[in-house]
Design a protein around this motif. Structure first.
Motif, mmCIF file in Angstrom:
data_model
loop_
_atom_site.group_PDB
_atom_site.id
_atom_site.type_symbol
_atom_site.label_atom_id
_atom_site.label_comp_id
_atom_site.label_asym_id
_atom_site.label_seq_id
_atom_site.Cartn_x
_atom_site.Cartn_y
_atom_site.Cartn_z
ATOM 1 N N SER A 50 0.862 -1.239 0.027
ATOM 2 C CA SER A 50 -0.221 0.308 0.048
ATOM 3 C C SER A 50 0.807 1.240 0.046
ATOM 4 O O SER A 50 0.437 2.392 -0.343
ATOM 5 C CB SER A 50 -0.893 0.258 1.288
ATOM 6 N N SER B 273 1.174 -0.871 -8.599
ATOM 7 C CA SER B 273 -0.106 -1.248 -8.918
ATOM 8 C C SER B 273 -0.357 -0.793 -10.350
ATOM 9 O O SER B 273 -0.394 0.452 -10.809
ATOM 10 C CB SER B 273 -1.147 -0.699 -8.029
ATOM 11 N N PRO C 290 2.429 3.244 -4.519
ATOM 12 C CA PRO C 290 1.508 3.323 -5.708
ATOM 13 C C PRO C 290 2.144 2.897 -7.093
ATOM 14 O O PRO C 290 1.271 2.456 -7.766
ATOM 15 C CB PRO C 290 1.271 4.671 -5.522
ATOM 16 N N PRO C 291 3.328 3.256 -7.508
ATOM 17 C CA PRO C 291 3.547 2.785 -8.933
ATOM 18 C C PRO C 291 3.501 1.432 -9.144
ATOM 19 O O PRO C 291 3.478 0.826 -10.115
ATOM 20 C CB PRO C 291 4.910 3.130 -9.107
ATOM 21 N N GLY D 73 -3.049 -0.300 -12.478
ATOM 22 C CA GLY D 73 -4.248 0.472 -12.668
ATOM 23 C C GLY D 73 -4.147 1.638 -12.196
ATOM 24 O O GLY D 73 -4.975 2.494 -12.414
ATOM 25 N N GLU D 74 -3.384 2.272 -11.509
ATOM 26 C CA GLU D 74 -3.345 3.530 -10.779
ATOM 27 C C GLU D 74 -2.736 4.676 -11.590
ATOM 28 O O GLU D 74 -1.815 4.372 -12.426
ATOM 29 C CB GLU D 74 -2.455 3.525 -9.587
ATOM 30 N N PRO D 75 -3.103 5.631 -11.380
ATOM 31 C CA PRO D 75 -2.603 7.132 -12.293
ATOM 32 C C PRO D 75 -1.099 7.237 -12.213
ATOM 33 O O PRO D 75 -0.496 6.684 -11.062
ATOM 34 C CB PRO D 75 -3.390 8.058 -11.868
#
Ligand code: ZN
Length: 276
Positions: free
Chosen positions: A71, A77, A74-75, A79-81
Motif C-alpha cells: 500500500s 499497482s 503506488p507505482p 491500474g493506478e494513475p
C-alpha cells in the motif's frame, strides 16, 4: 551377654534409617544450586535480541509485512494513475538588479514569467530612466530584464546630451513599443524565438522633446533634419556601443518604424555586435 545382643541389634539396623536420622541432608542443596545455574545460563534478555533480529527477515515476516508495504508503493499497482509531478521549490529564486536598486531606472521587480520557452526568472517593470540628473519617463511601462535596465540609462544620457548640444532641448519622453512578447523573430510562424521572448529587447518608436517636437523613426530616420533625422541617426549609432543588436530602418522591412535594441549574444564569445 546383654551388651553383645545390643551391639548385634545396632549392626542389623537398615542404612536408610541411619540416613534419615542425618540432620544435614545434602540432596536439598543440590536442587537449589541446579535451579540457580539454569537461570544464569538461559536469561530472558538473551532470547529477546534473537527474536528482534529475526523479525525483519523477509522470509519470516513476509506474510504479515507485505500488505502494508504494497500500500506504500503506488507505482507498483498497474491500474493506478502516474505519479504526480515533483513538488515545486519552496521559493522563487530571483535575483536583484543593481540598476534598479541604485535608481538608474524607476520600476519594480516582477514575479517570474514562465510561458513555454519564453519568459525569464527575474523580470522588471520599468517606467522611467534616470539620465543627466533627470527622470525621463517611458511612454508606457515595459517588462524587461536587468541587462536592458542597466544598458538603457547610459544610452539615453548620450542621446539627451546630443539633443541639448544640438538644439538646446531635452528628452521629455521616450516613446517605446514592443518589450516582452513571446514570439518568433520578425513574427514568423517558424524559426528562432525573438529576444523579445526573454524580455531582453525593446523597440523604440521615437522621442518627445522639451521644445514640443515629437520625433519618430518613421519617417524621421530617412527624413529631414527638421524631422529629427540627425538625432535619430545619432541615437542608432550610439546604441551600437551599448547594446549587442541594433536594427534600424537600414536593416530590413520589419524595422522601418522602430529601433530594435537587445543584448543577444553574437559569436562564440558574445562580443560581436550586430548594428544595422
Ligand atoms: Zn524588436
Amino acid at each position: 551377654m546383654l551388651n553383645r545382643v545390643l551391639l548385634l541389634a545396632l549392626l542389623l539396623i537398615p542404612p536408610a534409617v541411619a540416613v534419615a536420622a542425618n540432620p544435614v541432608p545434602l540432596p536439598r542443596e543440590r536442587p537449589a544450586a541446579g535451579a540457580q545455574a539454569t537461570a544464569e545460563t538461559t536469561p530472558l534478555p538473551r532470547e529477546r535480541p534473537s527474536e528482534m533480529e529475526s523479525a525483519p527477515a523477509p522470509s519470516s515476516a513476509a506474510s504479515s509485512a507485505e500488505p502494508a508495504a504494497s500500500s506504500a508503493e503506488p507505482p507498483s499497482s498497474p491500474g493506478e494513475p502516474p505519479p504526480a509531478e515533483p513538488p515545486k521549490p519552496p521559493r522563487d529564486y530571483q535575483v536583484a538588479c543593481p540598476a534598479l536598486m541604485q535608481g538608474k531606472v524607476e520600476g519594480k521587480a516582477l514575479p517570474p514569467i514562465h510561458d513555454g520557452q519564453c519568459g525569464l526568472q527575474s523580470p522588471l517593470a520599468i517606467s522611467a530612466i534616470a539620465a543627466n540628473g533627470r527622470s525621463i519617463p517611458l511612454s508606457t511601462t515595459i517588462t524587461t530584464d536587468c541587462g536592458m535596465a542597466t544598458a538603457l540609462p547610459d544610452w539615453v544620457a548620450e542621446v539627451d546630451s546630443f539633443v541639448f548640444a544640438r538644439d538646446k532641448a531635452r528628452i521629455d519622453t521616450i516613446n517605446v513599443s514592443t518589450n516582452y512578447e513571446c514570439r518568433n523573430v520578425d513574427h514568423a510562424k517558424a524559426g528562432n524565438l525573438s529576444f523579445h521572448s526573454f524580455a531582453d529587447a525593446l523597440d523604440i518608436m521615437g522621442l518627445t522633446l522639451s521644445d514640443g517636437r515629437k520625433i519618430s523613426i518613421a519617417p524621421g530616420f530617412n527624413g529631414t533634419p527638421e524631422q529629427g533625422r540627425d538625432i535619430l541617426h545619432f541615437a542608432r549609432d550610439a546604441a551600437c556601443t551599448h547594446f549587442m543588436t541594433v536594427l534600424s530602418p537600414d536593416a530590413d522591412s520589419f524595422h522601418q518604424d522602430n529601433l530594435h535594441l537587445d543584448l543577444a549574444c553574437h559569436g562564440k564569445q558574445c562580443v560581436t555586435r550586430l548594428c544595422q
